[in-house]
Design a protein around this motif. Sequence first.
Motif, mmCIF file in Angstrom:
data_model
loop_
_atom_site.group_PDB
_atom_site.id
_atom_site.type_symbol
_atom_site.label_atom_id
_atom_site.label_comp_id
_atom_site.label_asym_id
_atom_site.label_seq_id
_atom_site.Cartn_x
_atom_site.Cartn_y
_atom_site.Cartn_z
ATOM 1 N N ASN A 12 32.806 41.142 43.532
ATOM 2 C CA ASN A 12 33.309 41.438 42.196
ATOM 3 C C ASN A 12 34.584 42.268 42.306
ATOM 4 O O ASN A 12 34.634 43.432 41.912
ATOM 5 N N VAL A 13 35.639 41.664 42.884
ATOM 6 C CA VAL A 13 36.886 42.403 43.095
ATOM 7 C C VAL A 13 38.082 41.711 42.444
ATOM 8 O O VAL A 13 39.212 42.160 42.611
ATOM 9 N N ARG A 14 37.860 40.652 41.708
ATOM 10 C CA ARG A 14 38.962 39.869 41.157
ATOM 11 C C ARG A 14 39.886 40.723 40.287
ATOM 12 O O ARG A 14 41.107 40.554 40.311
ATOM 13 N N ASP A 15 39.313 41.659 39.535
ATOM 14 C CA ASP A 15 40.129 42.462 38.631
ATOM 15 C C ASP A 15 40.980 43.494 39.369
ATOM 16 O O ASP A 15 41.793 44.186 38.750
ATOM 17 N N GLN A 16 40.820 43.595 40.683
ATOM 18 C CA GLN A 16 41.660 44.507 41.464
ATOM 19 C C GLN A 16 42.972 43.863 41.897
ATOM 20 O O GLN A 16 43.801 44.528 42.533
ATOM 21 N N PHE A 17 43.166 42.592 41.561
ATOM 22 C CA PHE A 17 44.350 41.854 41.972
ATOM 23 C C PHE A 17 45.182 41.483 40.744
ATOM 24 O O PHE A 17 44.941 40.470 40.093
ATOM 25 N N PRO A 18 46.182 42.292 40.401
ATOM 26 C CA PRO A 18 46.917 42.057 39.154
ATOM 27 C C PRO A 18 47.702 40.753 39.129
ATOM 28 O O PRO A 18 47.979 40.222 38.055
ATOM 29 N N ALA A 19 48.051 40.198 40.283
ATOM 30 C CA ALA A 19 48.900 39.005 40.317
ATOM 31 C C ALA A 19 48.150 37.723 39.978
ATOM 32 O O ALA A 19 48.794 36.694 39.737
ATOM 33 N N THR A 31 49.650 33.628 52.487
ATOM 34 C CA THR A 31 49.838 35.064 52.280
ATOM 35 C C THR A 31 48.804 35.530 51.275
ATOM 36 O O THR A 31 48.506 34.823 50.301
ATOM 37 N N ALA A 32 48.224 36.673 51.536
ATOM 38 C CA ALA A 32 47.175 37.197 50.661
ATOM 39 C C ALA A 32 47.797 37.958 49.492
ATOM 40 O O ALA A 32 48.809 38.659 49.655
ATOM 41 N N GLN A 33 47.193 37.831 48.321
ATOM 42 C CA GLN A 33 47.568 38.691 47.208
ATOM 43 C C GLN A 33 47.146 40.130 47.512
ATOM 44 O O GLN A 33 46.300 40.369 48.376
ATOM 45 N N LYS A 34 47.746 41.074 46.790
ATOM 46 C CA LYS A 34 47.534 42.489 47.115
ATOM 47 C C LYS A 34 46.645 43.175 46.078
ATOM 48 O O LYS A 34 46.917 43.096 44.874
ATOM 49 N N PRO A 35 45.615 43.862 46.544
ATOM 50 C CA PRO A 35 44.816 44.646 45.603
ATOM 51 C C PRO A 35 45.610 45.853 45.098
ATOM 52 O O PRO A 35 46.568 46.307 45.744
ATOM 53 N N GLN A 36 45.212 46.366 43.954
ATOM 54 C CA GLN A 36 45.956 47.469 43.336
ATOM 55 C C GLN A 36 46.036 48.677 44.267
ATOM 56 O O GLN A 36 47.035 49.407 44.266
ATOM 57 N N ALA A 37 45.011 48.897 45.074
ATOM 58 C CA ALA A 37 45.025 50.048 45.985
ATOM 59 C C ALA A 37 46.187 49.971 46.964
ATOM 60 O O ALA A 37 46.807 50.998 47.303
ATOM 61 N N ILE A 39 49.054 48.183 46.418
ATOM 62 C CA ILE A 39 50.271 48.318 45.609
ATOM 63 C C ILE A 39 50.549 49.786 45.315
ATOM 64 O O ILE A 39 51.687 50.268 45.428
ATOM 65 N N ASP A 40 49.506 50.532 44.965
ATOM 66 C CA ASP A 40 49.668 51.958 44.660
ATOM 67 C C ASP A 40 50.117 52.743 45.890
ATOM 68 O O ASP A 40 50.968 53.640 45.796
ATOM 69 N N ALA A 41 49.546 52.413 47.047
ATOM 70 C CA ALA A 41 49.931 53.119 48.280
ATOM 71 C C ALA A 41 51.392 52.877 48.613
ATOM 72 O O ALA A 41 52.121 53.802 49.029
ATOM 73 N N ILE A 42 51.860 51.647 48.413
ATOM 74 C CA ILE A 42 53.265 51.320 48.685
ATOM 75 C C ILE A 42 54.172 52.053 47.706
ATOM 76 O O ILE A 42 55.203 52.637 48.104
ATOM 77 N N ALA A 43 53.816 52.049 46.421
ATOM 78 C CA ALA A 43 54.632 52.725 45.412
ATOM 79 C C ALA A 43 54.724 54.219 45.691
ATOM 80 O O ALA A 43 55.803 54.826 45.587
ATOM 81 N N THR A 44 53.610 54.831 46.067
ATOM 82 C CA THR A 44 53.612 56.260 46.364
ATOM 83 C C THR A 44 54.446 56.562 47.604
ATOM 84 O O THR A 44 55.187 57.559 47.646
ATOM 85 N N ALA A 45 54.345 55.693 48.606
ATOM 86 C CA ALA A 45 55.104 55.921 49.843
ATOM 87 C C ALA A 45 56.604 55.794 49.612
ATOM 88 O O ALA A 45 57.396 56.530 50.217
ATOM 89 N N TYR A 46 57.020 54.883 48.744
ATOM 90 C CA TYR A 46 58.440 54.751 48.431
ATOM 91 C C TYR A 46 58.909 55.806 47.420
ATOM 92 O O TYR A 46 60.108 56.034 47.285
#
Length: 396
Positions: A12-19, A31-37, A39-46
């Motif tokens: 039950n993780v489908r809602d974690q993938f915004p794309a 290529t795998a889609q990215k879970p929000q976790a 995406i958030d880690a990348i945004a915070t790192a940048y």
Amino acid sequence: MNVVAPLTSALNVRDQFPAITGWHYLDSAATAQKPQAVIDAIATAYGRDYATVHRGVYERSAAMTQSFEAARGAAAALIGGQADETIFTRGATEAINLVATCHPRGDRNRVLLSQLEHHSNIVPWQLAGYEIDVVPLTQDGRIDLDAAEAMANETHAIVAFAHVSNVLGSILDAKRAAGVAHKVGAKLLLDGCQAVPRLSVDVADIGCDYYAFSGHKLYGPTGIGVLWGRKELLDAMPPYQGGGAMIDRVTFERTTFLPPPARFEAGTPHIVGAVGLHAAIDWTQGIGLDTLHAHESALVRDCRDALRGMNDITLFGPDDSAGIVSFALDGVHPHDIGTILDDEGVAVRAGHHCAQPLMDHLGVPATARASFAAHSDASDIEALLRGLHKVKRIFG
């Protein structure tokens, strides 16, 4: 219409993938889609955390360096290796090119590959000047290790196989492959791009010598990959590229180099890519790779059963393929299948999948490929089947 029952083991993780909202994404092998976790880690790192690594004496640089090296440790632990044996690359392609270019081959000038290899595990060996011997496949699309054992000899420096085929989904008996290589004094490189996102991997247990995988197929960012190699092999290898961060001392007359892994990481690395990869590793391990594999295996089984009910569909690969179902529809080019499915909100891969020698072996110009991931569920298979019935109506 074939109806696929909801999976009792569905994650039950489908809602974690915004794309993928409102979209049936069946191209995770590409290529795998990215879970929000992630995406958030990348945004915070940048954003809040960004700084360079390894050079700065200021606090944020030191913190980012710690995060970067923690990612290396996580990537090593994921496959049972050690951090000082783990090199960050731009992807598995660069990792294989690195080994092909730098592995000390002595007077051995041959490499043993298989019929199902991705171009990234063929072309680098050609560019490096190796002569290639090709292991055939079994009837159900696995690398024929009996044939490999008969073919391997003292002229082979490397045996290089896909751990999981990107077209057929067939899983290699990697431990036996290591024995085949080592029996003749060769080293085993495994292309783990399709294995690492869905199988528990332990390089020590396998006994391989090199292991390569990419971040973007493991729910992480593009532009980051990993090469693991035995320490004594990496120590014996010359640098792959020259520049900053991999040197000990530079003069105009002579340069000395740092030990691995730094020796193979010239220039400013993909800092945020490593952080994103770490987040992806944490995310997959939070679910559990055994759970992921069981989930995808159930989807593969249901999908193959449904497609088998369409008598003009040809299925490729074994029934226990890992997360991948490749097929052809009589009289319809896979590109047409992919285009019509896209109109129905279903994304599959259509083409040769960077495996043209395998297509020649199968006797087809291309296949359509549906590949599953953690977010996949029965609705994706239903949508695929509806789309294929539309294809049949159009071309019938």
